[in-house]
Structures are given as structure tokens and as C-alpha cells.
Write an enzyme that holds these catalytic residues in place. Sequence first.
Site, mmCIF file in Angstrom:
data_model
loop_
_atom_site.group_PDB
_atom_site.id
_atom_site.type_symbol
_atom_site.label_atom_id
_atom_site.label_comp_id
_atom_site.label_asym_id
_atom_site.label_seq_id
_atom_site.Cartn_x
_atom_site.Cartn_y
_atom_site.Cartn_z
ATOM 1 C CG HIS A 34 -0.205 0.142 2.533
ATOM 2 N ND1 HIS A 34 0.483 -0.912 3.102
ATOM 3 C CD2 HIS A 34 -0.045 1.188 3.387
ATOM 4 C CE1 HIS A 34 1.029 -0.523 4.247
ATOM 5 N NE2 HIS A 34 0.731 0.755 4.439
ATOM 6 C CG ASP B 56 1.813 5.232 4.757
ATOM 7 O OD1 ASP B 56 1.456 4.050 4.904
ATOM 8 O OD2 ASP B 56 2.910 5.663 5.160
ATOM 9 C CG HIS C 184 5.110 1.089 2.899
ATOM 10 N ND1 HIS C 184 4.536 2.242 2.414
ATOM 11 C CD2 HIS C 184 4.580 0.890 4.131
ATOM 12 C CE1 HIS C 184 3.703 2.729 3.324
ATOM 13 N NE2 HIS C 184 3.705 1.921 4.373
ATOM 14 N NE ARG D 14 2.344 6.266 8.867
ATOM 15 C CZ ARG D 14 1.244 5.615 8.468
ATOM 16 N NH1 ARG D 14 1.334 4.392 7.995
ATOM 17 N NH2 ARG D 14 0.065 6.196 8.572
#
Length: 314
Positions: free
Chosen positions: A110, A112, A266, A281
Site C-alpha cells: 500500500h 499510506d 510498502h 510513524r
Amino acid sequence: MSQISTYANAPDRDTPLNIKPVAGKIGAEIVGVTLSKNLDPDVIAGIKAALLRHKVIFFRGQSHLDNQTHEALAEIFGDPVAHPTVPVAEGSRYLLDLDSKEGYAASSWHTDVTFTAAYPKISLLRALTVPDAGGDTLWANAVTAYEALPEPLKLLADNLWAVHSNNYDYAEVLNAKDKERVAAHRSVFASTIYETEHPVVRVHPETGERALLLGHFVKQFVGLNQADSQRLFTTLQDHATKPEHTVRWRWQPGDLAIWDNRATQHRAIADFGLQRRTLRRATVAGDVPVGIDGRQSRTVRQERAAAPVPVAAE
């Protein structure tokens, strides 16, 4: 022949940084930099240039970072933003906790937050606790993937738009069979349901490169039915994530990875059983994607979920 032309991911010979490419088309480790909010301007410029060139950059040995310095680093790249549906980590303003103590992780390719229109342009992921073995992360270069498409598929992709949504099969993405856990996860991540139309090929606002915009948030292609969308998505997505376009990172505590969310996909690898895997994150606000024809992405649905959506059967 210059070093730059020998392979796609070679470092720029003029960079002031010690850069070690990790794979042939994406990913580089920057050595000898202690990250802080007070970096020298030349170092900041070198890091930003390396990010655009290598798509994802890695720093080892940054265990001195805490929530505040992590957020301050994100501010170097723009305006940090919180996840649109998930509460921030305790003691932070913007950070998202990725804590896999239950033994599962989001193990699906995907980009983000593409279910929103102006999804984040950059993500910074810091490792706190990592498994003794397993739990690596993969990144794929969406630019080289586009460039390597056969011409007929490239022409098709150039004219495609896709609906991205956070309303999807969480059981499959989380690699989990516990329906209660999956339902609890979904009740947070899909507390507000988004649907956004994006071009399948977006033009990078800084480099002008064309990148495939795909990943597991894609629900359907505009103008195609669900069955045809799924077949076509599989073809394009499998191409975009070929090993030749990827890099794999083995985490150590204190590592920091920074990636260009406009030019990559990623995924985590959920092979670590019940070992603890905790990362945090930060994301930086992005711009609304623009397709080859100049049209911008647009949100077509944003509403609070009325009730929990039934979890897909095993």
C-alpha cells in the site's frame, strides 16, 4: 561511463553525504549522520535530494530519538499530520503507533492513506522494538515500475482512474483470523469511511516523474465493474511489486526509514509470530495528485460509519 548511469539507484557523485545504495532500483542507507532538529542546512539539502533520488532512505543507530525529536524531524519536510482516523500515540501530537504485540501486522502492499485526496507526501518510521527474526519491511519503486510497463499497458494506465477506500477486507490485509480483533481494528481505521478518485499514474510535483498509484486501498477502477477491475488491478499491482523494483530492510532498534509516499508502495512482512514489533510513524502533509492530463484527485465520499461492517467470512 559515469557512476550515475551505471545503475538506476546509484548515488549522486556530488552529494556531501555517505550514501550506500541497498538495492539496484530503490533504497539507500545514509551513514554518519546523527539526526536532530538542528541539522546543518547542507545536510538537510543532501537528505532531501537523496530521498527524491532513492525513494526510501535509512539511518541506523538513532536510538536517541524520542517522540518530540521524531516530530521535529518531520517538520523539516513540511507540515506533520496525524492519521485521519486513528488516535495519535501517547505523548505525541502526530505519531501513529504500529504495535504488533497481538502477532499480526498490515502485511499488504500500500501507499499510506491514499483513501484521502491530499495523502501524505513523506513518512518517517522509527523502530522501537523489533523481533529477533522477521518483521522486515519492503518498499517498491512506483516510478521504475511505471517506466518498465510494456507500452500497451502504459497507455492503458495513463488513462485509468481508481477509487481508493479504507472500506476493505481487514482480515485479509492483517493476516488475521480472530474476527473480534479484526472488527476492533476496523472500527478504528474505518470509523470514517473515505472514497477518493486518483489517477493510476500521477505526476510527481518535484521531479516530474510518472509513478503508478496503486496498493490495497484501490477498490475499483472508474468505469469498470468489480470483476474486470480486480483482474486488471492484479496485473498492474503484480508488475509494480516485482522484486526488481523493491528493497527489503531488516530492522534494528533505533533505525529510522524515510520514504517518498508519492513514489512508493510498502508492506510489512508478518512472519514474526507472537514476537513484539513496535514502530512509530510520522507523516507529512501532501498535495492533491495530478494525472498526466492535468486533472486532480477528488474525494467522492467521506462519512462516519453508521455501524460496524460485518467481517468477511474465513
